[in-house]
Design an enzyme around this catalytic site. Structure first.
Site, short mmCIF file in Angstrom:
data_model
loop_
_atom_site.label_atom_id
_atom_site.label_comp_id
_atom_site.label_asym_id
_atom_site.label_seq_id
_atom_site.Cartn_x
_atom_site.Cartn_y
_atom_site.Cartn_z
N LYS A 271 4.01 2.97 1.38
CA LYS A 271 3.50 4.33 1.52
C LYS A 271 3.55 4.83 2.96
CE LYS A 271 -0.79 5.01 0.31
NZ LYS A 271 -1.60 5.68 1.35
N ARG B 217 -9.24 9.65 -1.48
CA ARG B 217 -9.19 8.33 -2.07
C ARG B 217 -9.81 8.32 -3.47
NH1 ARG B 217 -7.49 4.09 0.49
NH2 ARG B 217 -7.56 4.38 2.72
N ARG C 272 5.97 -12.80 1.36
CA ARG C 272 5.99 -12.68 2.82
C ARG C 272 5.49 -13.96 3.49
NH1 ARG C 272 4.62 -7.15 4.84
NH2 ARG C 272 2.80 -8.13 5.74
N ARG D 239 -0.12 -15.47 5.00
CA ARG D 239 -1.41 -14.90 5.38
C ARG D 239 -2.29 -14.75 4.13
NH1 ARG D 239 -0.38 -9.40 7.18
NH2 ARG D 239 -2.64 -9.36 7.34
N ARG E 111 -6.59 -6.46 -4.81
CA ARG E 111 -6.39 -5.14 -4.18
C ARG E 111 -5.79 -4.15 -5.17
NH1 ARG E 111 -2.82 -6.26 0.77
NH2 ARG E 111 -2.89 -4.01 1.09
#
Ligand SMILES: [Zn+2]
Length: 216
Positions: free
Chosen positions: A13, A88, A127, A159, A170
């Site tokens: 985004k 939001r 990642r 991570r 999330r």
């Protein structure tokens, strides 16, 4: 054009916001940027926001809204803007609507970047970060088979933010907050969805095509 961009974590985004805003010659206004500008500029709202952030608390809606109002009142935002990270939720969307009515304008479009959850998990969970130079590699996109950084020889690790469990959480939070927001804008008849899978440039192109009926 007055535009709001929404999309799940991992949809790219921030990058799309930048490209789309620059293609349309309008300022990209993200809540992150507004916060930083107010805090570093030492404004009253910035000081207030910093108190909450220093305590690790969420900045209350009223503070965020006041910052957005200030930013939208600036001269560069008079002919259009791209909002990223605000609103939001539905209450914020209603406040934004009223705010723009006071300014005598309205949103033209809400662009939703659509990516399915499995694709987001594949993008983010693949990642690997170098513990020495911080460079990020991707197990699929960079065909990274070992856990050694090709740039500096450092060890790669995953991570916590990139762990599948964290990503799925999330995504759930995003769905809970954003599904009602998306329906709100669908009812307002200003929602447009764009497939956000594939290379960055292709997604930008698709977004520009989707927006073309609304540009002058
Ligand atoms: Zn490295």
């Amino acid at each position: 054009m007055r535009l709001v961009l929404v999309g799940p974590p991992g949809a790219g985004k921030g990058t799309q916001a930048q490209f789309i805003a620059s293609n349309l010659s309008i300022p990209k206004i993200s809540t992150g940027d507004i916060f930083r500008a107010n805090v570093s500029g030492g404004t009253e709202l910035g000081k207030l926001a910093k108190e909450y952030m220093d305590r690790g608390d969420l900045v209350p809606d009223e503070v965020t809204i006041a910052m957005v109002r200030d930013r939208l009142s600036e001269s560069d935002a008079q002919d259009g803007f791209l909002l990223d990270g605000f609103p939001r939720n539905v209450p914020q969307a209603e406040i934004l609507k009223k705010m723009l009515e006071e300014f005598g304008v309205a949103l033209d479009i809400v662009l939703e970047l659509v990516v399915d959850d499995e694709e987001v998990v594949r993008r983010l969970a693949g990642r690997r970060t170098c513990s020495q130079c911080g460079r990020i590699w991707h197990v699929d996109f960079d065909d990274k088979k070992d856990d050694v950084c090709d740039a500096c020889g450092g060890r790669l690790y995953q991570r916590d933010d990139d762990k599948e469990e964290t990503i799925r959480h999330r995504l759930e939070v995003y769905q809970e907050q954003t599904a009602p927001l998306v329906s709100f804008y669908a009812q307002e008849r200003i929602l447009v969805g764009v497939d956000a899978t594939g290379p960055v440039e292709e997604v930008t192109q698709r977004a520009m095509e989707a927006l073309s009926p609304y540009t002058d």
